[in-house]
Design an enzyme around this catalytic site. Structure first.
Site, PDB file in Angstrom:
ATOM      1  N   ASP A 614     -37.684  15.837   8.188  1.00  0.00           N
ATOM      2  CA  ASP A 614     -37.570  14.780   7.031  1.00  0.00           C
ATOM      3  C   ASP A 614     -36.229  14.075   7.343  1.00  0.00           C
ATOM      4  OD1 ASP A 614     -37.235  14.534   3.447  1.00  0.00           O
ATOM      5  OD2 ASP A 614     -37.903  13.040   5.007  1.00  0.00           O
ATOM      6  N   ASP A 815     -61.237  -4.333  20.667  1.00  0.00           N
ATOM      7  CA  ASP A 815     -61.482  -4.974  19.261  1.00  0.00           C
ATOM      8  C   ASP A 815     -60.192  -4.333  18.360  1.00  0.00           C
ATOM      9  OD1 ASP A 815     -63.308  -6.104  17.039  1.00  0.00           O
ATOM     10  OD2 ASP A 815     -62.827  -3.912  16.198  1.00  0.00           O
ATOM     11  N   ASP A 890     -59.695 -11.465  16.492  1.00  0.00           N
ATOM     12  CA  ASP A 890     -59.232 -10.090  16.580  1.00  0.00           C
ATOM     13  C   ASP A 890     -59.961  -9.298  17.914  1.00  0.00           C
ATOM     14  OD1 ASP A 890     -62.034 -10.189  15.416  1.00  0.00           O
ATOM     15  OD2 ASP A 890     -61.412  -8.678  14.087  1.00  0.00           O
ATOM     16  N   GLU A1192     -86.285 -60.351  13.654  1.00  0.00           N
ATOM     17  CA  GLU A1192     -85.896 -61.276  14.732  1.00  0.00           C
ATOM     18  C   GLU A1192     -86.130 -60.663  16.165  1.00  0.00           C
ATOM     19  OE1 GLU A1192     -84.562 -64.030  14.701  1.00  0.00           O
ATOM     20  OE2 GLU A1192     -83.607 -64.870  12.882  1.00  0.00           O
ATOM     21  N   ASP A1272     -87.948 -72.597  12.947  1.00  0.00           N
ATOM     22  CA  ASP A1272     -87.190 -72.248  11.492  1.00  0.00           C
ATOM     23  C   ASP A1272     -88.392 -72.800  10.550  1.00  0.00           C
ATOM     24  OD1 ASP A1272     -84.923 -71.584   9.777  1.00  0.00           O
ATOM     25  OD2 ASP A1272     -85.626 -73.635   9.264  1.00  0.00           O
TER      26      ASP A1272
END
Length: 1603
Positions: A614, A815, A890, A1192, A1272
């Site tokens: 500890d 990985d 990752d 046209e 025309d």
């Protein structure tokens, strides 16, 4: 330059001491000033007039670019210059007062710093102080026998130089200048002999008040400034003039200042500190009124300029008042002339208006100073008025806002307010104490009382905030100081203070653990009488492990299954607080057995040691005294341990060590495998890496230890939008099973340290989903939180190209396990990711938690993950530059030149990541062969994709989109050519994701080729030793390129590239290849880090030399080799095509026939005309579905194909087609319908074509005008004027009168055309042949749903009315559904019978599939009216109103004023139906039931004629019914009955048929007897109708016609 640097450096050393800058820093600063145009020459640095502009420019550079080095150097230099100047000014004033001449203030030039001056004495023999003379000599130049003065005349006689009054004992002149700028008392007067006028010849100045001798200085051309600003933005302009310190000479300043100021005002605003600094710097020298007003016109808008003029006038009035009180005020010329006035200060006096030269000559220096200062003060006031700052009292620190950002906002608001300067600091400090966050307020309250400025408060708070818990270096130092005495005391007590007579250290007692005696002497020794006790070490009977004396034969257990290494990664510093309080009765010293699991022979396989428990340390450390000498150790990447007595060298065990703790009773805890550290410490220590695995727990004063896998200093704060108020969304209710699963997952995350308890004011719901394995997954709905976040920019623009890995290098793939959960979330952002764990039936208070790590679903989590992992790996990239490390999210891929190097680097990477807190999945570490990374399989020489299916499933547009996305990912690796992608691109057209799609034959054949290509094609890994080659080629439907090696001999492709989809109507192949070459070169540099060595071009470029301009632009800067060769074999799959550079179209006439083309949208025709002899030949093409541009284009294409092998001139009045044809001069890729038409025609020609554009309807005579008029007229010729009228109205929506004149049709025809338009006619007429209502019962019903709130909860009423009898059937429903409609019709059929047709609106309940099937089974026709138009359902709508009125009356009669009880609703609805169906309505003599079951037989009326669509009147019809605006007529030959508008019906006087009628007139009559609107010949019918009217055959409103 070197002399100036030397002089400035000497001055800095004199006045700055040790802090003086170096010559290198001074030189860099001067170079920057000259480069920016702030200094014309280095000597200008000595002029005080240039100091403020330099300060402003360098301050702005420091704020914008963050480069403050030059500003720091300039601050030191400026201080030295100011100090030197102050000394010189003081010296000159002393000389003047003592009568020694003086008055000249020279700049601190080289001569005034380095040359010493001789001492001067006063004529009376009095000596000036030695110190003053010596210091003055540093800055003053050498004086001649007769000192020269500039700008300072004699006070008595006014003589400039050499007067005898110089030594007179007279008082000095008032207002002597002694500051940053010299006195301006002599400015404007005539120069003396010593006057210097820089940048120009010396010219005499005029006396004050006399403009005739003004020399005309360089003034500002403000007219040109305003003109250029209005046209091109902020220009480089002439600047206003200032007064130089050398004398009263006017010279222009640097022109860039006004450009920078105008740009700053436009971008930063008037209140910006940068704007204020630049204005103050520009106006630091006196300016003319002409320049001041024009400067403000440039930088201010009209309104701010008007405010400034008023404020300037107020300031000037203040100056005039002061000058009136004091005759010797500087503005009055110190009493040597007329007093100043407002006209003089504004430049409006005689000789000044519009005359800057006159202003420069007539204004005094004091007036110029007053003018400039007043203008500056007025500008400050206007800035506050024009751009008011936000109220500082409303500023509060946000929950996630840093204290620095809060202080910035607060100080900016306070400084921009109207508070006096003396009150701003107390206000800021008071707001710090009241408006900051609670924890900041506590820090400020605890601050010492000596902190009295905002800066001190900010510094105090920032210093206290640096003390962070857990992972800060301060905690590490505290642990070090706390652990070391504990370790030393224990070890000293054990070893040094307990040695025997022989000098050997005595061990602790194995029974009680106390020092000073052996186990045999222990007073607590057990009595060994238990024969059943078994030893855990030797398996013997009669003793336990503590009593066992066998040490080497069979001590401990061998490693086996179930043993695990430490679960907690270790950081470089402790991540928990020191545990000094023990919650159990165990002693801090424990007995540990270490077993070496290595295969090499050692003297002792197992040893017993005593370790400290500890301690709070991160890793387990074995003292070198306890470590057997023959157990091998190795060096580590981090050779020191920090936090254990400072820094201690360490090594690591080479073999895995099995560690077990012996309990009091002699039993052995579950063994643990780890690699402990070995260091020179006086006692072994158990760290967190083994305590958790042994079942032990760290404790501290706070509670349970918290472990974060990555240090908090790696946490990246989130960026929130300005309005990021807390979001609270209640938790969704969850079933008990899912709630149990959610509770288990939350407890698991809590144990792992991923979440923590929360009291946050944020909340978003969580839920669980079941995975395929049967387990549950926790999901957090963060959409509301993401809406408050500012997304991070992409840090990785795409996936790495794997073929760029060097050929033959070994690979390793790593990985990262739970990467998101290994990265901490910034503490200030955690509260926003809180959630609630509810309880069933609210049995207990809900538990609330918040994430401590990156949550999945947060919009910034992927970017933060990439940044943190990249930050951890960055030191390794710098340490190993030759190591190839590919990082994508990752996943990591490592490549090295050798296997040993790869293994060493891989181990170092793994250790680095584990030390940082990440976990590497051991089972996912891949090594060659068979490495897979990012969906590709990598070998030593190749890269191939994996995962292609045999045949995908395609059902919707979304399926196609996903498939195309996958193919786009694979294209760079497989080289899928454009021709194979074409079938899939065709299926992408559409906008509905659920739109049906089929797997057609073209897609199937293309997919087979792609699958076959995936089995044979792959990318080759790059060989750095071979040259990098690139090639491009044209192929079907596009172009393709490749980067590789040996492309012309043994192709090894490294990367495939493709041309983009065309974005223009037509793209020439030359342009496509140009763009692809540019893309290829950029990809080579981006992927391989080098330019292409060899570029292969198609063979057509070898024949066409020099290269085209586009190709040359694409090859700009290319230093490699260019080869033109035949197409390499690697392009065979793409089916390469030849590129033709031949020009097909020109804009110049060519010898050949001339044709004229035109098209018309009204006639949907395109024509081609040409002259052959005296007559015009005509060819036409018609297409009703084509646009005028397509017509046209088709006309021009037809003209081009008239003579394919002959040069042809095509004349058109369409600019669209003419421009497109000129762009199609060379072969290319069309992308529109018109372009495809023209490209197809040009590809069939072999001769040149010229396109000539003329303006239509021009009055220019000649052949081209005549031919265009013929074309025309032919295109607009209309054989059917009625169709022309419809087309004209559809285009322009003109009225009937204009339509009649324009199309030469009758007014009646024009009205009919307008009335048939759904946009112009508010009540459109129904077409003939559509029956709006039935001629008899059960012919046509109308049905609708209506809402009656009184009938709640089943408030929807389905209403059906028979259009002939007006009978009504009503049913009650809860919702409007298809089932409800079908149920209602079944009820209505049971009551009235089966109808022939039902008419409804287009609601989903009537148009659904199940409703259509139901009607088909009953044989009922169904029609719908106009969507949103209630007139198509007029009868049922009136029936709805009648029914609701009846229900209201009946309900109120029964006492139900609002809601009808459910028990009474059925009865009341039946009463309403009874009242409506079984009683007469209005004037009708028959009830709807009688009309329905006993209908009247209709007889034919008089013969009529009806008008058909052609406008002709057709005979053979008899009228049946005449309604309101409509009539039902019957054909006498076919018995066909149709409804037509009444205006299209007129009597047929050629027929004299008698009208017969039976019982009564049809109920469809409009309620009037005179329903026949014509002729006296039908008097008998009218009389009969009148008699019927007297009998009461009228109809109710419900039976009225729909019109």
């Amino acid at each position: 330059m070197e002399a100036v640097i030397k002089v400035i450096s000497s001055a800095c050393k004199t006045y700055c001491g040790k802090t003086s800058p170096s010559k290198k820093e001074i030189g860099a600063m001067l170079s920057l000033l000259q480069k920016e145009g702030l200094l014309m020459s280095p000597s200008d640095l000595y002029s005080p007039g240039s100091w403020d502009p330099i300060t402003a420019a360098l301050s702005q550079r420091a704020m914008v670019l963050g480069k403050s080095g030059e500003l720091k150097t300039w601050g030191l230099v400026l201080g030295a210059l100011k100090a030197a100047r102050e000394e010189q000014v003081t010296s000159e004033q002393a000389k003047f007062w003592l009568g020694l001449g003086g008055g000249r203030v020279s700049p601190p030039g080289p001569e005034c710093i380095e040359k010493p001056a001789t001492e001067r004495r006063i004529d009376k023999g009095e000596e000036v102080g030695e110190t003053t003379v010596q210091r003055d000599a540093k800055m003053a130049p050498e004086e001649t026998a007769t000192p020269k003065t500039v700008g300072t005349s004699c006070y008595h006689c006014g003589t400039a130089i050499g007067c005898n009054c110089a030594t007179a004992s007279a008082p000095p002149p008032p207002y002597v200048g002694s500051g940053l700028y010299p006195s301006l008392a002599g400015v404007g007067e005539q120069q003396g002999q010593g006057g210097d006028t820089p940048r120009g010849a010396e010219q005499p100045r005029a006396e004050p008040g006399h403009a005739g001798l003004a020399p005309g200085p360089a003034l500002t051309d403000w007219a040109r400034i305003r003109e250029e600003l209005a046209s091109t933005g902020p220009p480089v302009v002439a600047m206003p003039v200032v007064i130089k310190t050398e004398g009263p000479a006017w010279t222009p300043l640097e022109p860039k200042l006004i450009t920078r100021l105008a740009d700053t005002v436009r971008t930063k605003g008037l209140r910006s500190p940068i704007t204020m600094a630049e204005v103050e710097a520009l106006m630091s020298s006196p300016l003319l009124p002409h320049d001041v007003t024009n400067l403000m016109r440039v930088i201010l808008g009209p309104a701010p300029y008007a405010l400034w003029m008023d404020a300037w006038g107020v300031q000037l009035q203040t100056v005039i008042a002061a000058a009136t009180r004091d005759p010797r005020h500087p503005a009055n010329g110190q009493g040597r002339g007329e007093r100043t006035n407002l006209d003089r200060l504004k430049g409006l006096a005689d000789g000044m208006v519009g005359n800057p030269q006159g202003q420069a000559a007539l204004l005094r220096p004091g007036e110029l100073v007053a003018i400039t200062a007043s203008a500056l003060q007025a500008f400050r006031e206007v800035a506050r008025l024009a751009e008011p700052a936000g109220p500082w009292a409303d500023i509060t620190q946000g929950p996630s806002e840093s204290f620095v950002d809060f202080a910035n906002r607060l100080i900016k608001a306070v400084e921009g307010s109207d508070l006096p300067p003396s009150a701003r600091a107390p206000v800021i400090i008071d707001c710090f104490r009241q408006k900051s966050q609670p924890d900041i307020q506590q820090l400020i309250r605890a601050a010492p009382s000596t902190l009295t400025t905002p800066g001190e408060i900010i510094k105090y708070v920032l210093d206290r905030q640096k003390i962070a818990p857990l992972t800060d270096q301060g905690i590490a130092a505290a642990m070090s100081s706390a652990i070391q005495p504990l370790v030393m005391a224990v070890v000293n007590r054990e070893r040094d203070g307990q040695t025997g007579s022989g000098g050997r250290a005595r061990r602790l007692c194995y029974t009680c653990g106390s020092p000073g005696h052996y186990q045999a002497q222990c007073p607590k020794k057990r009595k060994s009488g238990n024969s059943r006790e078994r030893c855990q070490l030797c398996d013997g009977m009669g003793h336990n492990a503590k009593q066992c004396r066998r040490r080497d034969s069979n001590q401990g257990q061998r490693p086996g299954r179930g043993l695990s290494s430490g679960p907690w990664p270790v950081s470089e510093q402790p991540a928990v607080s020191l545990a000094m309080t023990m919650e159990h009765k165990d002693r801090p010293l424990v007995r540990v057995i270490l077993t070496n699991t290595g295969s090499h022979p050692v003297k002792q396989r197992s040893v017993y040691i005593t370790a400290l428990l500890d301690s709070g340390a991160d890793i387990t450390i074995i003292s070198e005294e306890d470590w057997p000498t023959d157990w091998p150790v190795v060096d580590t990447a981090n050779p020191q341990i920090h936090g254990i007595g400072g820094g201690i060298p360490m090594r690591k065990s080479r073999d895995m060590i099995e560690l077990g703790v012996i309990n009091r009773d002699g039993s052995l805890e579950r063994p643990l495998l780890l690699f402990p550290a070995v260091a020179m410490v006086r006692g072994s220590i158990l760290g967190r890496d083994c305590l958790q695995g042994l079942g032990l727990r760290l404790t501290n004063l706070v509670g349970r230890a918290t472990v974060l896998t990555v240090a908090l200093h790696l946490a990246i704060p989130l960026k929130w939008k300005p309005d990021h108020t807390p979001v609270w969304i209640d938790q969704w209710p969850l079933p008990e099973g899912k709630l149990v699963a959610l509770t288990q997952l939350v407890e698991k995350e809590l144990q792992l340290g991923h979440i923590e308890p929360s009291l946050s004011c944020w909340n978003t719901p969580v839920f669980v989903i079941r995975k395929a394995s049967g387990s549950y997954r926790l999901l957090h709905d963060l959409r509301a939180v993401n809406a408050k976040l500012v997304p991070f920019g992409a840090v990785q623009q795409g996936a790495p190209v794997l073929s760029a890995l060097p050929r033959g290098w070994p690979l390793m793939v790593l990985d990262l396990k739970d990467c998101f959960f290994s990265i901490p979330l910034a503490e200030q952002d955690r509260e926003a990711f809180a959630f609630t764990l509810p309880s069933v039936n609210n049995q207990a208070p809900a538990r609330r938690f918040q994430w401590k790590v990156l949550p999945q679903g947060m919009t910034c989590s992927p970017t933060i993950c990439q940044l943190v992992v990249g930050q951890v790996l960055e030191p390794l990239r710098l340490k190993h530059p030759s190591l190839r490390m590919l990082h994508y999210m990752d996943d990591l891929l490592l490549a090295a030149s050798s296997h040993d190097g790869l293994e060493a680097a891989g181990e170092e990477v793994i250790n680095t990541l584990e030390r940082a807190g990440f976990t590497i999945s051991p089972d996912k570490i891949q090594r060659e062969p068979g490495v897979q990374y990012l969906g590709y399989k990598l070998g030593s020489t190749y890269v191939a994709p994996v995962g292609l299916v045999a045949e995908p499933r395609i059902a919707t547009l979304w399926d196609v989109q996903k498939l195309v996305g996958s193919l786009q990912w694979l294209r760079p690796a497989l080289g899928i050519p454009p021709r194979l992608m074409g079938p899939f691109y065709e299926q992408l057209r559409g906008s509905d994701p659920n739109e049906a799609r089929e797997w057609n034959l073209d897609m199937k054949m293309a997919w087979r080729e792609i699958v076959q290509l995936s089995t044979t094609a792959a990318l080759e890994r790059w060989d750095p030793a071979l040259p990098l080659e690139g090639a491009v080629v044209r192929c079907e439907q596009g172009a393709i390129g490749v980067l590789g090696q040996g492309l012309s001999t043994h192709p090894r492709p490294c990367l495939w590239l493709f041309s983009t989809q065309p974005t223009k109507a037509f793209t020439a192949w030359l342009e496509v290849l140009t763009l692809l070459i540019t893309k290829l070169r950029a990809s080579a540099v981006r992927t391989f880090g080098k330019e292409v060595d060899i570029l292969l071009l198609p063979a057509c470029f070898r024949e066409d030399l020099p290269l085209p301009e586009g190709i040359l632009l694409a090859l700009r800067g290319f230093a490699g080799k260019i080869r033109s060769s035949d197409t390499p074999s690697i392009f065979d799959i793409a089916r390469p095509l030849h590129v033709s550079l031949k020009v097909r179209v020109t804009d110049h006439p060519v010898p050949g026939p001339t044709v004229f083309t035109d098209a018309s949208s009204s006639t949907h025709k395109g024509v081609v005309v040409w002259r052959e002899g005296p007559r015009w030949e005509i060819k036409e093409i018609a297409d009703l579905g084509a646009s005028v541009q397509q017509l046209e284009a088709r006309a021009v294409a037809m003209a081009l194909l008239l003579w394919p092998t002959t040069p042809t001139n095509v004349v058109t009045d369409s600019a669209f087609v003419a421009k497109m044809l000129l762009k199609m001069g060379q072969e290319g890729v069309p992308s529109t319908a018109a372009a495809f038409i023209l490209e197809d025609a040009l590809s069939q020609r072999s001769a040149m074509a010229a396109v000539l554009h003329v303006r239509s309807h021009s009055e220019v005579p000649g052949f081209f005008t005549e031919g265009n008029d013929v074309a025309d007229s032919q295109a607009t010729f209309q054989a059917y004027p009625l169709r022309e009228a419809k087309d004209l109205h559809t285009t322009l929506h003109i009225g009937p009168r204009a339509l009649s004149k324009a199309c030469n049709i009758s007014m009646q025809q024009a009205r009919e055309v307008v009335q048939t338009c759904p946009h112009c006619n508010s009540a459109p007429a129904l077409e003939a042949g559509v029956n709006p209502r039935g001629l008899g019962p059960l012919q046509i019903w109308q049905t609708d749903f209506t809402l009656e709130p009184r009938m709640a909860p089943r408030s929807w009423l389905a209403v059906t009315v028979d259009t002939a009898s007006s009978a009504i059937v009503v049913t009650q429903h809860g919702r409007v559904t298809s089932v409800a409609a079908q149920h209602h019709w079944a009820t209505a059929i049971a009551v009235l019978g089966r109808p022939k047709a039902i008419k409804t609106d287009n609601g989903s309940c009537f148009t659904s599939k199940s409703t259509r099937e139901w009607l088909a089974r009953w044989g009922i026709a169904h029609t719908t009216g106009i969507p949103g138009n209630s007139q198509g359902q007029a009868m049922v709508e009136r029936a709805n109103r009648l029914l609701k009125d009846k229900i209201r009356v009946l309900a109120e009669g029964d006492g139900f004023m609002k809601r009808i009880p459910a028990s009474k609703q059925g009865e009341l609805l039946a009463k309403a139906m009874y009242a409506l169906n079984h009683f007469e309505r209005g004037e009708n003599t028959k009830t709807p039931v009688q009309k329905h079951w006993r209908p009247t037989v209709l007889t034919e009326g008089p013969p009529v004629k009806i008008r058909i669509e052609t406008g002709e009147w057709e005979k053979g019809w008899n009228v049946l019914v005449w309604g309101r605006g409509y009539a039902a007529v019957k054909n006498r030959d076919t018995d066909k009955v149709i409804w037509v508008p009444s205006r299209k019906v007129k009597p047929d006087i050629t027929q004299k048929d008698e009208v017969t009628k039976k019982d009564e007139a049809s109920p469809l009559f409009a309620g009037s007897s005179d329903w026949i609107p014509w002729g006296d010949e039908q008097e008998g019918l009218q009389e009969e109708a009148a008699s019927n009217k007297q009998e009461g055959p009228g109809e109710d409103t419900l039976a009225a016609n729909e019109s």
